[in-house]
Enzyme design. Sequence first.
Site, PDB file in Angstrom:
ATOM      1  N   LYS A   1     133.857 -73.188  52.180  1.00  0.00           N
ATOM      2  CA  LYS A   1     134.947 -74.033  51.686  1.00  0.00           C
ATOM      3  C   LYS A   1     135.526 -74.774  52.899  1.00  0.00           C
ATOM      4  CE  LYS A   1     139.565 -74.589  50.814  1.00  0.00           C
ATOM      5  NZ  LYS A   1     139.504 -75.945  51.353  1.00  0.00           N
TER       6      LYS A   1
ATOM      7  N   GLU B   1     140.308 -65.963  62.629  1.00  0.00           N
ATOM      8  CA  GLU B   1     140.474 -66.693  63.901  1.00  0.00           C
ATOM      9  C   GLU B   1     141.665 -67.622  63.690  1.00  0.00           C
ATOM     10  OE1 GLU B   1     137.034 -64.717  64.565  1.00  0.00           O
ATOM     11  OE2 GLU B   1     136.886 -66.299  63.096  1.00  0.00           O
TER      12      GLU B   1
ATOM     13  N   CYS C   1     142.813 -75.212  68.675  1.00  0.00           N
ATOM     14  CA  CYS C   1     143.381 -73.853  68.554  1.00  0.00           C
ATOM     15  C   CYS C   1     143.749 -73.305  69.910  1.00  0.00           C
ATOM     16  CB  CYS C   1     142.404 -72.932  67.839  1.00  0.00           C
ATOM     17  SG  CYS C   1     140.794 -72.845  68.612  1.00  0.00           S
TER      18      CYS C   1
ATOM     19  N   GLU D   1     153.434 -72.055  67.127  1.00  0.00           N
ATOM     20  CA  GLU D   1     152.381 -73.059  67.283  1.00  0.00           C
ATOM     21  C   GLU D   1     152.816 -74.356  66.594  1.00  0.00           C
ATOM     22  OE1 GLU D   1     148.738 -72.677  64.951  1.00  0.00           O
ATOM     23  OE2 GLU D   1     147.610 -73.068  66.777  1.00  0.00           O
TER      24      GLU D   1
HETATM   25  P1  NAD Z   1     145.271 -73.859  57.271  1.00  0.00           P
HETATM   26  O1  NAD Z   1     145.437 -72.385  57.415  1.00  0.00           O
HETATM   27  O2  NAD Z   1     146.329 -74.627  56.611  1.00  0.00           O
HETATM   28  O3  NAD Z   1     143.939 -74.162  56.437  1.00  0.00           O
HETATM   29  C1  NAD Z   1     142.713 -73.620  56.820  1.00  0.00           C
HETATM   30  C2  NAD Z   1     141.812 -73.528  55.609  1.00  0.00           C
HETATM   31  O4  NAD Z   1     142.379 -72.605  54.685  1.00  0.00           O
HETATM   32  C3  NAD Z   1     141.634 -74.839  54.852  1.00  0.00           C
HETATM   33  O5  NAD Z   1     140.303 -74.950  54.430  1.00  0.00           O
HETATM   34  C4  NAD Z   1     142.573 -74.664  53.672  1.00  0.00           C
HETATM   35  O6  NAD Z   1     142.196 -75.419  52.549  1.00  0.00           O
HETATM   36  C5  NAD Z   1     142.434 -73.190  53.404  1.00  0.00           C
HETATM   37  N1  NAD Z   1     143.559 -72.602  52.658  1.00  0.00           N
HETATM   38  C6  NAD Z   1     144.834 -73.061  52.580  1.00  0.00           C
HETATM   39  N2  NAD Z   1     145.559 -72.260  51.776  1.00  0.00           N
HETATM   40  C7  NAD Z   1     144.740 -71.273  51.339  1.00  0.00           C
HETATM   41  C8  NAD Z   1     144.903 -70.144  50.497  1.00  0.00           C
HETATM   42  N3  NAD Z   1     146.063 -69.852  49.920  1.00  0.00           N
HETATM   43  N4  NAD Z   1     143.840 -69.329  50.300  1.00  0.00           N
HETATM   44  C9  NAD Z   1     142.647 -69.581  50.903  1.00  0.00           C
HETATM   45  N5  NAD Z   1     142.429 -70.656  51.685  1.00  0.00           N
HETATM   46  C10 NAD Z   1     143.460 -71.491  51.909  1.00  0.00           C
HETATM   47  O7  NAD Z   1     144.941 -74.392  58.736  1.00  0.00           O
HETATM   48  P2  NAD Z   1     144.693 -75.903  59.201  1.00  0.00           P
HETATM   49  O8  NAD Z   1     146.009 -76.574  59.202  1.00  0.00           O
HETATM   50  O9  NAD Z   1     143.547 -76.473  58.475  1.00  0.00           O
HETATM   51  O10 NAD Z   1     144.201 -75.662  60.709  1.00  0.00           O
HETATM   52  C11 NAD Z   1     145.072 -75.472  61.743  1.00  0.00           C
HETATM   53  C12 NAD Z   1     145.190 -73.998  62.086  1.00  0.00           C
HETATM   54  O11 NAD Z   1     143.926 -73.443  62.399  1.00  0.00           O
HETATM   55  C13 NAD Z   1     146.025 -73.797  63.336  1.00  0.00           C
HETATM   56  O12 NAD Z   1     146.859 -72.677  63.174  1.00  0.00           O
HETATM   57  C14 NAD Z   1     144.974 -73.529  64.406  1.00  0.00           C
HETATM   58  O13 NAD Z   1     145.425 -72.850  65.527  1.00  0.00           O
HETATM   59  C15 NAD Z   1     143.967 -72.742  63.647  1.00  0.00           C
HETATM   60  N6  NAD Z   1     142.680 -72.758  64.334  1.00  0.00           N
HETATM   61  C16 NAD Z   1     142.236 -71.618  64.951  1.00  0.00           C
HETATM   62  C17 NAD Z   1     141.018 -71.610  65.637  1.00  0.00           C
HETATM   63  C18 NAD Z   1     140.475 -70.367  66.318  1.00  0.00           C
HETATM   64  O14 NAD Z   1     139.301 -70.327  66.674  1.00  0.00           O
HETATM   65  N7  NAD Z   1     141.275 -69.338  66.497  1.00  0.00           N
HETATM   66  C19 NAD Z   1     140.261 -72.787  65.690  1.00  0.00           C
HETATM   67  C20 NAD Z   1     140.744 -73.934  65.065  1.00  0.00           C
HETATM   68  C21 NAD Z   1     141.953 -73.901  64.375  1.00  0.00           C
END
Ligand code: NAD
Length: 495
Positions: free
Chosen positions: A189, A265, A300, A399
């Site tokens: 997804k 992650e 991230c 963050e």
């Molecule tokens: P997000 O958590 O909003 O979304 C991530 C994914 O989760 C998307 O595909 C979204 O559609 C899905 N999602 C949202 N709500 C959900 C739910 N209730 N149930 C299941 N899935 C759901 O994150 P984002 O804004 O897309 O990305 C930014 C975040 O990702 C930041 O916190 C960043 O630090 C983190 N990040 C971490 C790493 C790492 O390797 N640690 C790498 C890249 C990004």
Amino acid sequence: MISQSQIDALRDAPVSNAQHVINGQTVAASDGAMMEITSPINGQRLTDIAAGGSVDVDRAVAAARAAFEDGRWSRIAATARGRILQRIADKIEAEAQSLAVLGVRDNGTEISMAIKAEPMSAAATFRFYGELCGKDYGEIAPTAPGTLGLVHHEPVGVVGVIVPWNFPLMIGAWKIAAALAAGNTVVLKPSEVASLSLLRLVEICHEAGLPDGVLNVVTGTGIDVGAALGKHMDVDVMTFTGSGGVGRQLMMYAAQSNLKRVYLELGGKSPNVIFADAGDLDKAAAVAVGGIFRDSGQVCIAASRLLVERSIHAEFTEKVIALASKMQIGDPLDLKTSAGAIASETQMNSVLAAIDLAKAEGAELRMGGTRQLSQTGGYYIGPTLFDNAPQSSALVQKEIFGPVLAVQPFDTEDEAVTLANGTDYGLSSAVFTRDISRAHRMVERLKAGVVHVNTYGGADGSVPLGGVGQSGNGHDKSHHALDKFRNLKTAWIQL
Ligand code: NAD
């Protein structure tokens, strides 16, 4: 690797509406629903994607389960899996330019970064795991005479993969390639904010010979598709990259459903610690600038906290401001751009709200802090720097995931460690020093999944990336990531 004329030839290429891919077939959402995708470059419609739901997730999981159980992937020779993964790597490389431009139109990362960090990194990941296939030995345990204990590695079954909008190809590849290498089938997804390059990757996988049903993708929102995947009774493992809030939800979904394993992650608030003995301060300042402001801070591991020894604090902060003010912000499809767009209007507004809060909390705004280039319709915020940020402020503790740097002076190594470790996160960190003993001490004392020494970012696929504390509980990359996607089975034999 990519020229401006190649980019310009691709920048307005039509983008077809995108559907799910289930059992090797392109399929519409069960209720036909679509959602509009806008480009952060100009806020204009780019295309529509299928807006999936739980019925689509059920179909995708059923396809993945059938493909797993009949052994079309899980029970072929590991080397045969490896050959297909390597063919996928070849094809990604061959299409690197168009994949990169498509991804940039979707999420706004500047192309100079995206070309390396997205298709080229994804290709390297598929190659790495392709090469590992067939080199993954089991064990014979050192048991008493007359008994034989064999430890087998088995694939877990169906792996659910949920990825964020930053670096979808790179992060998607970390998870998909490792899960496939271990013999699993996958339901992916993508983020609704950046699905397009991953959808093309899934097509490439099939063109490279990946059997139908082994990699399925359902697009749509987190609440509709992600939640259905996280709660599914027939998904064995979830691997997720994204925010801590959604990570928590996924753990709850697992508890409420089949107790699937959940690997997270998550985000970070990573400290970059500059000692007065750092040596070349100009170089350290350039790395500090790149560490937070490239991709407009939507990384991230972004080095969003800069801790500077007090004796060089004023001089070093000036150097950072001078370098950051020379950055070219704007059209991410211009090779000269050093920081592109914020991925969505929602994220831009969230960053601007965090900036307003930081002002109210008493940190000194030294540069940036406002939306830029609004006449383009796109979502841009210039490099923003706050000095003397209070340790307890949200600016230091939360963050932001945007181009916002919090600077703090420190007096001693102990104080630097206390400040650096003083958040709930523990993803990345860095230390700049010429003192080798201090460097090793800091590697030991900083609480983070990665400690960079005299550099930031750029680690290759041979080393793991994962966080401690609220930055997560799993690792992507390296042979260690395979552990997430396999079970250990013991055969205990009486001789
Ligand atoms: P997000 O958590 O909003 O979304 C991530 C994914 O989760 C998307 O595909 C979204 O559609 C899905 N999602 C949202 N709500 C959900 C739910 N209730 N149930 C299941 N899935 C759901 O994150 P984002 O804004 O897309 O990305 C930014 C975040 O990702 C930041 O916190 C960043 O630090 C983190 N990040 C971490 C790493 C790492 O390797 N640690 C790498 C890249 C990004």
